[in-house]
Design an enzyme around this catalytic site. Structure first.
Site: not given
Ligand code: NAP
Length: 250
Positions: A142, A155
């Site tokens: 991140s 986080y």
């Molecule tokens: P997201 O749409 O919220 O996706 C997160 C994923 O993790 C979802 O598939 C979620 O499943 C899954 N997850 C969470 N808890 C879980 C658990 N206990 N068991 C299994 N799966 C679980 O957000 P995203 O942006 O795509 O995030 C993906 C990664 O990128 C994360 O590590 C996030 O911290 C990182 N990130 C995102 C951003 C951003 O701006 N979006 C920036 C920096 C880093 P559910 O759908 O069931 O909740």
């Protein structure tokens, strides 16, 4: 031919958090690059399955506990015979003033974003060593691996730690042909940032600071994810690459 080095033909990848957002984009890109993909999610990855077709296999597992790890490895090997790539993408975020922050919001984030990531990575690395194949591990970090953020102490702790552990594991496992790298996405339009994007003031502040002038999308991450999974990155190890529209350089 240089483009052949980016191919994932014949490779088997595990991608966590495959049902939506960045994880879904990575699954799509890997299948397009020739890989077979096991997507791990706590609810069915139905849409991802439709996008990816027969080279995608969904394993349902709740990554808040390490108990699910042996089953993830076993089902991957049963289905596709081996493992070559792991993308630790699943992650959660809890927002609250640090002065009010609860132990539950601390533990729930650290469990998914750091503890399970470490032990799943360890299990996959053991498989790479057993196969004598080497392999690629990619941790989704991140901006908060590099910066403090506000109202997200657990986080930030998890994402700063994962950048450090990425370096530790690269140091220990490079000699086995294992690459451990990170990708630090900037501000991407997914569920993770829905609350931020709905807050008009925060959203405008964030947008004004992104040199690219827009939020990122899952498609923006795909090139880096394929590169770090492919032999084009064989001499890249222990580094967390920002894909952020220029945010960190500001
Ligand atoms: P997201 O749409 O919220 O996706 C997160 C994923 O993790 C979802 O598939 C979620 O499943 C899954 N997850 C969470 N808890 C879980 C658990 N206990 N068991 C299994 N799966 C679980 O957000 P995203 O942006 O795509 O995030 C993906 C990664 O990128 C994360 O590590 C996030 O911290 C990182 N990130 C995102 C951003 C951003 O701006 N979006 C920036 C920096 C880093 P559910 O759908 O069931 O909740």
């Amino acid at each position: 031919m240089i483009l052949d080095k980016f191919s994932l033909k014949g490779k088997v990848a595990i991608v966590t958090g495959s049902n939506t957002g960045l994880g879904q984009g990575i699954c799509r890109a890997y299948v397009e690059a020739g890989a077979k993909v096991v997507g791990v999610s706590r609810r069915p990855s139905t849409e991802t399955e439709e996008i990816c077709g027969k080279n995608f296999y969904n394993v349902i597992a709740d990554l808040s506990s390490v108990d699910v790890i042996p089953e993830i490895i076993a089902k991957t090997v049963d289905k596709f015979g081996r493992v070559d790539i792991l993308v630790n993408n699943a992650g959660v975020i809890k927002r609250q003033d640090s002065i009010e922050f609860s132990e539950e919001d601390w533990d729930s984030v650290l469990n998914v974003n750091l503890k399970t990531v470490f032990f799943l990575t360890q299990a996959v690395a053991r498989k790479f060593m057993e196969q004598k194949s080497g392999g690629k591990i990619i941790n989704i970090a991140s901006m908060l691996s590099y910066q403090g953020g506000v109202r997200v102490p657990s986080y930030t702790a998890s994402k700063s730690a994962i950048k450090g552990v990425t370096m530790t594991l690269a140091n220990e496992w490079a000699k086995y042909g294992i690459n451990v790298n990170g990708i630090a996405p900037g501000y991407m339009a997914t569920n993770n940032t829905q609350a931020l994007r709905q807050d008009e003031e925060r959203s405008a502040d964030i947008l004004a600071r992104i040199p690219a002038g827009r939020w990122g999308t899952p498609a923006d991450l795909e090139g880096a994810a394929v590169f770090l999974a492919s032999s084009a990155s064989d001499y890249v190890n222990g580094f967390t690459l920002a894909v952020d529209g220029g945010w960190l350089g500001r």
